[in-house]
Design an enzyme around this catalytic site. Sequence first.
Site, PDB file in Angstrom:
ATOM      1  CG  ASP A 165      88.503  35.706  34.945  1.00  0.00           C
ATOM      2  OD1 ASP A 165      89.138  34.818  34.360  1.00  0.00           O
ATOM      3  OD2 ASP A 165      89.042  36.619  35.573  1.00  0.00           O
TER       4      ASP A 165
ATOM      5  CG  ASN B 177      92.578  46.482  40.460  1.00  0.00           C
ATOM      6  OD1 ASN B 177      92.802  45.281  40.492  1.00  0.00           O
ATOM      7  ND2 ASN B 177      91.572  46.995  39.777  1.00  0.00           N
TER       8      ASN B 177
ATOM      9  CG  HIS C 170      91.355  42.298  39.397  1.00  0.00           C
ATOM     10  ND1 HIS C 170      91.244  43.134  38.313  1.00  0.00           N
ATOM     11  CD2 HIS C 170      92.123  41.267  38.960  1.00  0.00           C
ATOM     12  CE1 HIS C 170      91.895  42.630  37.282  1.00  0.00           C
ATOM     13  NE2 HIS C 170      92.442  41.497  37.653  1.00  0.00           N
TER      14      HIS C 170
ATOM     15  CD  GLU D 243      88.317  45.275  38.118  1.00  0.00           C
ATOM     16  OE1 GLU D 243      89.260  45.176  38.924  1.00  0.00           O
ATOM     17  OE2 GLU D 243      88.483  45.605  36.933  1.00  0.00           O
TER      18      GLU D 243
HETATM   19  C1  GLP Z   1      93.267  39.384  34.558  1.00  0.00           C
HETATM   20  C2  GLP Z   1      92.555  38.188  35.163  1.00  0.00           C
HETATM   21  C3  GLP Z   1      93.035  37.922  36.567  1.00  0.00           C
HETATM   22  C4  GLP Z   1      94.553  37.967  36.623  1.00  0.00           C
HETATM   23  C5  GLP Z   1      95.014  39.322  36.212  1.00  0.00           C
HETATM   24  C6  GLP Z   1      96.507  39.520  36.346  1.00  0.00           C
HETATM   25  O1  GLP Z   1      92.681  40.598  34.902  1.00  0.00           O
HETATM   26  N1  GLP Z   1      91.147  38.327  35.181  1.00  0.00           N
HETATM   27  O2  GLP Z   1      92.559  36.655  36.987  1.00  0.00           O
HETATM   28  O3  GLP Z   1      94.994  37.653  37.903  1.00  0.00           O
HETATM   29  O4  GLP Z   1      94.632  39.466  34.854  1.00  0.00           O
HETATM   30  O5  GLP Z   1      97.145  39.421  35.134  1.00  0.00           O
HETATM   31  P1  GLP Z   1      98.691  39.199  34.965  1.00  0.00           P
HETATM   32  O6  GLP Z   1      98.994  37.867  35.543  1.00  0.00           O
HETATM   33  O7  GLP Z   1      98.902  39.238  33.480  1.00  0.00           O
HETATM   34  O8  GLP Z   1      99.358  40.290  35.697  1.00  0.00           O
END
Ligand code: GLP
Length: 242
Positions: A67, A136, A138, A143
């Site tokens: 992404d 959440n 995702h 989402e």
């Molecule tokens: C972002 C990314 C996700 C990732 C998430 C979790 O939203 N799009 O792919 O898994 O962050 O982030 P973190 O690893 O900083 O908790």
Amino acid sequence: MDIKVFRTCEEASAYAADLVEAVIRKRPDCVLGLATGSTPEGLYAELVRRHQTDSLDFSQVKSINLDEYIGLTGDHNQSYRYFMDSHLMNHVNIDRANTFVPNGTAVDLEAECRAYDQKWLDLGGTDIQVLGIGPNGHIGFNEPGEILHADTHIEVLTQETIDANARFFASADEVPRRAITMGMRDIMSAQQLIVLAFGAGKAEAIARFNDDQVTPDCPVTFIKLHPNATLIVDEAAAALLK
Ligand code: GLP
């Protein structure tokens, strides 16, 4: 579904690196599906270390990321292109031309989405997909909601995600409101999936693995359908697992 619980995120990251390394050594021209966020930072640091000290060779490896924020250029320090370059690509012998992240500033974002699915197909799919989880549930930026999308698409970020990611920006106002994300098909079609989750903030999402329910209100539950998926968590993220 294989669930591995480690005492610390360092031990968990080393195990995740073992799985990625095994794929690279078996198939030097493999396609890695990569994720961003703080969770995979330890994995990437370990892969860099193994490149530098154990000659793990990335010269033929290709990568495709999940992404990208819409509106951030690749040189913005919170863009996912910048994250990948600074945590992995700049430190291993990968050909940067073989590393793909959606272009969040494409003039025609719909065309960018279609081209990204085609890129995934042209690469021949993903050998191993690394996933983190939003608090959440995702994955990528798919989402929670009533439906999920199969194709790469534009996602409007939930307030929960904006709040969770605000820590990387000067304020929540600066977090982009939209992102391009790979859809569920390209994620679920990987030969192998590894899902990483560390810390108490992920415990509720991980507790969704206590049953066999698959539901779009928690996108990560779809990985229960994958025949070769491993959930790699630390004790804090596993706290609510039975
Ligand atoms: C972002 C990314 C996700 C990732 C998430 C979790 O939203 N799009 O792919 O898994 O962050 O982030 P973190 O690893 O900083 O908790």
